[in-house]
Design a protein around this motif. Structure first.
Motif, mmCIF file in Angstrom:
data_model
loop_
_atom_site.group_PDB
_atom_site.id
_atom_site.type_symbol
_atom_site.label_atom_id
_atom_site.label_comp_id
_atom_site.label_asym_id
_atom_site.label_seq_id
_atom_site.Cartn_x
_atom_site.Cartn_y
_atom_site.Cartn_z
ATOM 1 N N ASN A 170 0.807 -1.245 0.011
ATOM 2 C CA ASN A 170 -0.005 -0.216 0.082
ATOM 3 C C ASN A 170 0.927 1.265 0.161
ATOM 4 O OD1 ASN A 170 -2.335 -1.363 0.008
ATOM 5 N ND2 ASN A 170 -2.454 -1.572 2.273
ATOM 6 N N ASP A 171 1.865 1.157 0.508
ATOM 7 C CA ASP A 171 2.905 2.288 0.914
ATOM 8 C C ASP A 171 3.376 2.614 -0.571
ATOM 9 O OD1 ASP A 171 2.805 2.604 3.291
ATOM 10 O OD2 ASP A 171 4.330 1.728 4.126
ATOM 11 N N ASP A 172 3.486 1.724 -1.598
ATOM 12 C CA ASP A 172 3.919 2.111 -3.078
ATOM 13 C C ASP A 172 3.146 2.516 -4.135
ATOM 14 O OD1 ASP A 172 6.508 1.349 -1.991
ATOM 15 O OD2 ASP A 172 6.436 -0.623 -2.895
ATOM 16 N N THR A 173 1.788 2.881 -3.453
ATOM 17 C CA THR A 173 0.788 2.933 -4.409
ATOM 18 C C THR A 173 0.192 4.350 -3.819
ATOM 19 O OG1 THR A 173 -0.792 1.747 -3.458
ATOM 20 C CG2 THR A 173 0.201 0.918 -5.314
ATOM 21 N N VAL A 174 -0.092 5.382 -4.876
ATOM 22 C CA VAL A 174 -0.847 6.521 -4.641
ATOM 23 C C VAL A 174 -2.062 6.895 -5.607
ATOM 24 C CG1 VAL A 174 -0.879 8.856 -4.486
ATOM 25 C CG2 VAL A 174 0.982 7.867 -3.316
ATOM 26 N N GLY A 175 -3.178 6.782 -5.048
ATOM 27 C CA GLY A 175 -4.428 6.690 -6.033
ATOM 28 C C GLY A 175 -4.437 5.728 -6.996
ATOM 29 N N GLY A 176 -4.048 4.435 -6.416
ATOM 30 C CA GLY A 176 -4.153 3.136 -7.279
ATOM 31 C C GLY A 176 -3.003 3.210 -8.231
ATOM 32 N N HIS A 177 -2.025 4.086 -8.264
ATOM 33 C CA HIS A 177 -0.705 4.181 -9.340
ATOM 34 C C HIS A 177 0.363 4.016 -8.437
ATOM 35 C CE1 HIS A 177 -3.184 5.424 -12.469
ATOM 36 N NE2 HIS A 177 -3.626 6.587 -11.737
ATOM 37 N N SER A 178 1.428 3.209 -8.828
ATOM 38 C CA SER A 178 2.558 2.739 -8.250
ATOM 39 C C SER A 178 3.482 3.724 -8.209
ATOM 40 C CB SER A 178 3.510 1.477 -9.060
ATOM 41 O OG SER A 178 4.676 1.332 -8.489
ATOM 42 N N VAL A 179 4.160 4.321 -6.866
ATOM 43 C CA VAL A 179 4.932 5.249 -6.904
ATOM 44 C C VAL A 179 6.231 4.890 -7.469
ATOM 45 C CG1 VAL A 179 6.362 6.786 -5.255
ATOM 46 C CG2 VAL A 179 3.702 6.006 -4.577
ATOM 47 N N PRO A 180 7.077 5.689 -8.291
ATOM 48 C CA PRO A 180 8.266 5.362 -8.939
ATOM 49 C C PRO A 180 9.221 5.598 -7.754
ATOM 50 C CG PRO A 180 7.116 7.049 -10.236
ATOM 51 C CD PRO A 180 6.358 6.791 -8.994
ATOM 52 N N LEU A 181 10.460 4.642 -8.130
ATOM 53 C CA LEU A 181 11.548 4.503 -7.110
ATOM 54 C C LEU A 181 12.420 5.783 -7.618
ATOM 55 C CD1 LEU A 181 12.674 2.528 -5.158
ATOM 56 C CD2 LEU A 181 14.367 1.835 -7.091
ATOM 57 N N ARG A 182 12.729 6.719 -6.520
ATOM 58 C CA ARG A 182 13.687 7.971 -6.860
ATOM 59 C C ARG A 182 15.204 7.582 -6.865
ATOM 60 N NH1 ARG A 182 11.443 10.507 -1.668
ATOM 61 N NH2 ARG A 182 11.775 8.394 -0.729
ATOM 62 N N LEU A 183 15.728 7.372 -8.427
ATOM 63 C CA LEU A 183 16.922 7.153 -8.598
ATOM 64 C C LEU A 183 17.817 8.579 -9.072
ATOM 65 C CD1 LEU A 183 19.067 5.027 -9.649
ATOM 66 C CD2 LEU A 183 18.311 5.373 -12.072
ATOM 67 N N ALA A 184 18.908 8.351 -8.105
ATOM 68 C CA ALA A 184 19.627 9.601 -8.132
ATOM 69 C C ALA A 184 20.929 9.183 -9.118
ATOM 70 C CB ALA A 184 20.186 10.129 -6.925
#
Length: 198
Positions: free
Chosen positions: A4-18
């Motif tokens: 659940n922590d990886d989704t917002v509004g049913g969409h997957s939260v992208p991984l932040r790559l530096a």
């Protein structure tokens, strides 16, 4: 399956790559190499990519008693990232002092996150630099990726500083990004479940 922590509004939260450009030398090819790699990473919907160019940070010449604004800005960017790709040249069988200086400005911000390497050099494809960086990052509790992307500046890998998209190189980039994404998600979930304790 995504937590659940990886989704917002049913969409997957992208991984932040530096993507970190480790060289600050005049005439470096690191900028072009990083732009090339970041472009391929940005083509993936599961990644949100930021490029951190060490040349953009006015770091002090010696380690001060208190952090400077540039140090705090860099450390904050490291803290916000879920994964790292370090773009490094090989200088005298090692990596640049500018990169070591920047790495040392953060500590907790690196921990329990994955790092991959995009290296370049004359003849060795930067692999000596990568092996030394593995040791440094291990001391910071960072998970280093097995595979890396190496470019030989004396060979047919680069033209005018721009890497060529050979089949082998496309596969190497994809493998590195797959590993960073897997480890990045796994470690992000783990840090959320329980703070990392070094």
């Amino acid at each position: 399956m995504t937590s659940n922590d990886d989704t917002v509004g049913g969409h997957s939260v992208p991984l932040r790559l530096a993507v970190i450009i480790g060289s600050t030398r005049v005439g470096r090819v690191g900028e072009k190499v990083a732009s090339w790699f970041a472009g391929r990473a940005r083509a993936r919907p599961d990644l949100a990519v930021d490029v951190l160019d060490l040349a953009d940070y006015a770091f002090p010449g010696c380690y001060p008693e208190q952090s400077t604004p540039a140090m705090r800005s860099f450390t904050a960017a490291i803290g916000e990232a879920d994964a790292f790709a370090v773009v490094t040249p090989e200088y005298n069988r090692s990596f640049p002092a500018s990169l070591k200086q920047a790495i040392d400005y953060a500590y907790d911000e690196w921990q329990a996150k994955p790092v991959g390497f995009v290296a370049y050099g004359s003849g060795s494809s930067g692999l000596y630099a990568v092996e030394q960086l593995r040791t440094v990052f291990s001391a910071l509790h960072v998970v280093t990726m097995r595979d890396c992307v190496g470019l030989d500046l004396l060979g047919a890998d680069v033209g005018g500083g721009e890497p060529y998209d050979t089949d082998d190189r496309v596969r190497a980039v994809a493998a590195l990004l797959d590993q960073l994404t897997w480890w990045g998600r796994a470690l992000r979930d783990a840090r959320r479940a329980q703070p990392y304790c070094s």
